[in-house]
Design a protein around this motif. Structure first.
Motif, PDB file in Angstrom:
ATOM      1  N   LEU A 155       3.687 -35.640  44.487  1.00  0.00           N
ATOM      2  CA  LEU A 155       3.805 -36.570  43.360  1.00  0.00           C
ATOM      3  C   LEU A 155       2.581 -36.502  42.450  1.00  0.00           C
ATOM      4  O   LEU A 155       2.680 -36.726  41.237  1.00  0.00           O
ATOM      5  N   ALA A 156       1.430 -36.177  43.027  1.00  0.00           N
ATOM      6  CA  ALA A 156       0.203 -36.092  42.223  1.00  0.00           C
ATOM      7  C   ALA A 156       0.237 -34.920  41.239  1.00  0.00           C
ATOM      8  O   ALA A 156      -0.603 -34.859  40.334  1.00  0.00           O
ATOM      9  N   GLN A 157       1.196 -34.003  41.401  1.00  0.00           N
ATOM     10  CA  GLN A 157       1.324 -32.899  40.450  1.00  0.00           C
ATOM     11  C   GLN A 157       1.987 -33.332  39.144  1.00  0.00           C
ATOM     12  O   GLN A 157       1.937 -32.607  38.149  1.00  0.00           O
ATOM     13  N   LEU A 158       2.619 -34.506  39.130  1.00  0.00           N
ATOM     14  CA  LEU A 158       3.394 -34.950  37.979  1.00  0.00           C
ATOM     15  C   LEU A 158       2.511 -35.688  36.975  1.00  0.00           C
ATOM     16  O   LEU A 158       1.742 -36.569  37.348  1.00  0.00           O
ATOM     17  N   ASP A 159       2.678 -35.358  35.703  1.00  0.00           N
ATOM     18  CA  ASP A 159       1.874 -35.982  34.650  1.00  0.00           C
ATOM     19  C   ASP A 159       2.230 -37.442  34.431  1.00  0.00           C
ATOM     20  O   ASP A 159       1.396 -38.221  33.950  1.00  0.00           O
ATOM     21  N   ASP A 160       3.473 -37.823  34.759  1.00  0.00           N
ATOM     22  CA  ASP A 160       3.920 -39.189  34.477  1.00  0.00           C
ATOM     23  C   ASP A 160       3.834 -40.110  35.692  1.00  0.00           C
ATOM     24  O   ASP A 160       4.405 -41.193  35.692  1.00  0.00           O
ATOM     25  N   VAL A 161       3.120 -39.668  36.749  1.00  0.00           N
ATOM     26  CA  VAL A 161       2.993 -40.478  37.956  1.00  0.00           C
ATOM     27  C   VAL A 161       1.528 -40.600  38.342  1.00  0.00           C
ATOM     28  O   VAL A 161       0.805 -39.604  38.410  1.00  0.00           O
ATOM     29  N   GLU A 162       1.083 -41.829  38.570  1.00  0.00           N
ATOM     30  CA  GLU A 162      -0.247 -42.093  39.119  1.00  0.00           C
ATOM     31  C   GLU A 162      -0.077 -42.396  40.601  1.00  0.00           C
ATOM     32  O   GLU A 162       0.704 -43.273  40.973  1.00  0.00           O
ATOM     33  N   VAL A 163      -0.789 -41.658  41.445  1.00  0.00           N
ATOM     34  CA  VAL A 163      -0.587 -41.764  42.882  1.00  0.00           C
ATOM     35  C   VAL A 163      -1.805 -42.378  43.568  1.00  0.00           C
ATOM     36  O   VAL A 163      -2.942 -41.962  43.317  1.00  0.00           O
ATOM     37  N   TRP A 164      -1.525 -43.337  44.444  1.00  0.00           N
ATOM     38  CA  TRP A 164      -2.524 -43.900  45.337  1.00  0.00           C
ATOM     39  C   TRP A 164      -2.089 -43.651  46.770  1.00  0.00           C
ATOM     40  O   TRP A 164      -0.898 -43.519  47.050  1.00  0.00           O
ATOM     41  N   ALA A 165      -3.054 -43.596  47.664  1.00  0.00           N
ATOM     42  CA  ALA A 165      -2.756 -43.502  49.096  1.00  0.00           C
ATOM     43  C   ALA A 165      -3.563 -44.563  49.822  1.00  0.00           C
ATOM     44  O   ALA A 165      -4.763 -44.717  49.585  1.00  0.00           O
ATOM     45  N   TYR A 166      -2.880 -45.300  50.696  1.00  0.00           N
ATOM     46  CA  TYR A 166      -3.539 -46.297  51.535  1.00  0.00           C
ATOM     47  C   TYR A 166      -3.447 -45.835  52.977  1.00  0.00           C
ATOM     48  O   TYR A 166      -2.362 -45.653  53.526  1.00  0.00           O
ATOM     49  N   ASP A 167      -4.605 -45.608  53.590  1.00  0.00           N
ATOM     50  CA  ASP A 167      -4.649 -45.113  54.960  1.00  0.00           C
ATOM     51  C   ASP A 167      -5.935 -45.622  55.612  1.00  0.00           C
ATOM     52  O   ASP A 167      -6.972 -45.744  54.946  1.00  0.00           O
ATOM     53  N   LEU A 168      -5.880 -45.898  56.898  1.00  0.00           N
ATOM     54  CA  LEU A 168      -7.037 -46.448  57.600  1.00  0.00           C
ATOM     55  C   LEU A 168      -7.983 -45.378  58.140  1.00  0.00           C
ATOM     56  O   LEU A 168      -9.072 -45.713  58.610  1.00  0.00           O
ATOM     57  N   ALA A 169      -7.590 -44.106  58.077  1.00  0.00           N
ATOM     58  CA  ALA A 169      -8.450 -43.016  58.555  1.00  0.00           C
ATOM     59  C   ALA A 169      -9.482 -42.697  57.465  1.00  0.00           C
ATOM     60  O   ALA A 169      -9.203 -41.956  56.526  1.00  0.00           O
ATOM     61  N   ARG A 170     -10.674 -43.255  57.607  1.00  0.00           N
ATOM     62  CA  ARG A 170     -11.648 -43.181  56.523  1.00  0.00           C
ATOM     63  C   ARG A 170     -12.130 -41.761  56.239  1.00  0.00           C
ATOM     64  O   ARG A 170     -12.413 -41.418  55.094  1.00  0.00           O
ATOM     65  N   GLU A 171     -12.231 -40.924  57.269  1.00  0.00           N
ATOM     66  CA  GLU A 171     -12.630 -39.533  57.018  1.00  0.00           C
ATOM     67  C   GLU A 171     -11.582 -38.829  56.152  1.00  0.00           C
ATOM     68  O   GLU A 171     -11.933 -38.043  55.263  1.00  0.00           O
ATOM     69  N   HIS A 172     -10.326 -39.089  56.427  1.00  0.00           N
ATOM     70  CA  HIS A 172      -9.233 -38.513  55.639  1.00  0.00           C
ATOM     71  C   HIS A 172      -9.290 -39.039  54.203  1.00  0.00           C
ATOM     72  O   HIS A 172      -9.180 -38.270  53.241  1.00  0.00           O
TER      73      HIS A 172
END
Length: 306
Positions: free
Chosen positions: A19-36
């Motif tokens: 999804l991050a490849q798309l110009d019309d989409v802003e992507v967030w990720a929520y994950d508890l693995a802080r190194e990742h």
């Protein structure tokens, strides 16, 4: 369009990076693995294997940092669904949230915290290689439809399916997503625990006549439970199992449950065979083999702490 992927492990990363490849989409990720999370923010989210790409997106372990989103895609392990969605629910006050997880009960857990829910099923699979890097092992389609008690609008489901398809994750919006979901649940419940208990990849499980016969018996129990609910499967799980066993598909793929066992992590057995057994008990449908496999994997988990 703003989309937050909740749980950026193997499957979540495939959606997020695409999804991050798309110009019309802003992507967030929520994950508890802080190194990742740190690796994604510093170097991007790298996908290798069946696809080669790097996704540039915002990742965080702090749910309060996520702005209001049009969509959520939940890809956590089933046992973490409720806690993860409860933490980040304010970001989806005006949006809709889809599950692309394994097992039964995820949509119900999501619906405890958000109003508009999408029932989802996805077949792509992979493994986290290192923080910020996921290997894409298996391609496949995604099906999205309304979660009947608290459905997202049809046009919203179609918008999300279109974005995922353009992102390289072919997705279909349907009026009833229960059939695809139960086909995937039956597929997983019939194969994943056997790989976890034997240490064999999907293809190696299926090439042994004794194990393949057990797979079919587990499938038959799952089909009976689906039929008792008047759910029409969109395809025969047996066909999917044989297709995945091909050397050019998923012969060498370690199912997520085997990955969990090797890492001595809690598995999703309660939501796969356990879920089928619970529905079977409620409906009066025998599920003796699913109950046996459920008990065996639970016993294996117990062996790590006793």
């Amino acid at each position: 369009m703003r989309i937050c992927v909740v749980g950026c492990g193997a499957v979540g990363s495939l959606f997020a990076a695409g999804l991050a490849q798309l110009d019309d989409v802003e992507v967030w990720a929520y994950d508890l693995a802080r190194e990742h999370v740190d690796a994604i923010n510093q170097e991007g989210l790298r996908i290798s294997g069946a696809g080669e790409l790097v996704g540039r997106l915002r990742a965080t372990a702090e749910p309060g940092e996520v702005p209001p989103c049009d969509f959520g895609i939940v890809a956590t392990k089933a046992m973490h669904t409720s806690a993860a969605v409860a933490a980040i629910a304010p970001a989806f006050t005006g949006g809709a949230v889809a599950s692309v997880q394994n097992g039964l009960g995820n949509e119900e857990a999501i619906a405890e915290h958000v109003e508009r829910v999408i029932r989802g099923t996805t077949f792509p699979a992979g493994q986290v290689v290192e923080p910020g890097h996921v290997r894409w092992d298996v391609r496949g389609d995604t099906t999205l439809g309304p979660f009947e008690p608290q459905p997202a609008p049809a046009d919203a489901i179609e918008r999300l399916a279109d974005a995922c398809t353009r992102a390289g994750m072919p997705s279909h919006a349907v009026a009833d997503a229960r059939g695809p979901q139960w086909r995937k649940v039956i597929f997983n419940a019939a194969t994943n625990p056997l790989g976890a208990l034997t240490g064999l990849t999907h293809g190696r499980v299926c090439e042994r006549p004794d194990l393949r016969a057990l797979v079919t018996k587990l499938v038959d129990e799952g089909k009976a439970v689906a039929a008792a609910q008047e759910i029409e499967l969109d395809d025969d799980p047996e066909r999917l199992i044989d297709h995945a066993a091909r050397k050019d598909v998923a012969y060498d793929h370690k199912a997520s449950m085997l990955q969990d066992v090797e890492a001595r992590r809690q598995t999703e057995i309660d939501y796969l065979n356990g879920g089928i057994a619970r529905f079977g008990g409620e409906l009066g449908v025998p599920t003796h083999l699913n109950e046996a496999v459920w008990a065996l994997v639970r016993g294996l988990e117990a062996s790590w702490t006793t």
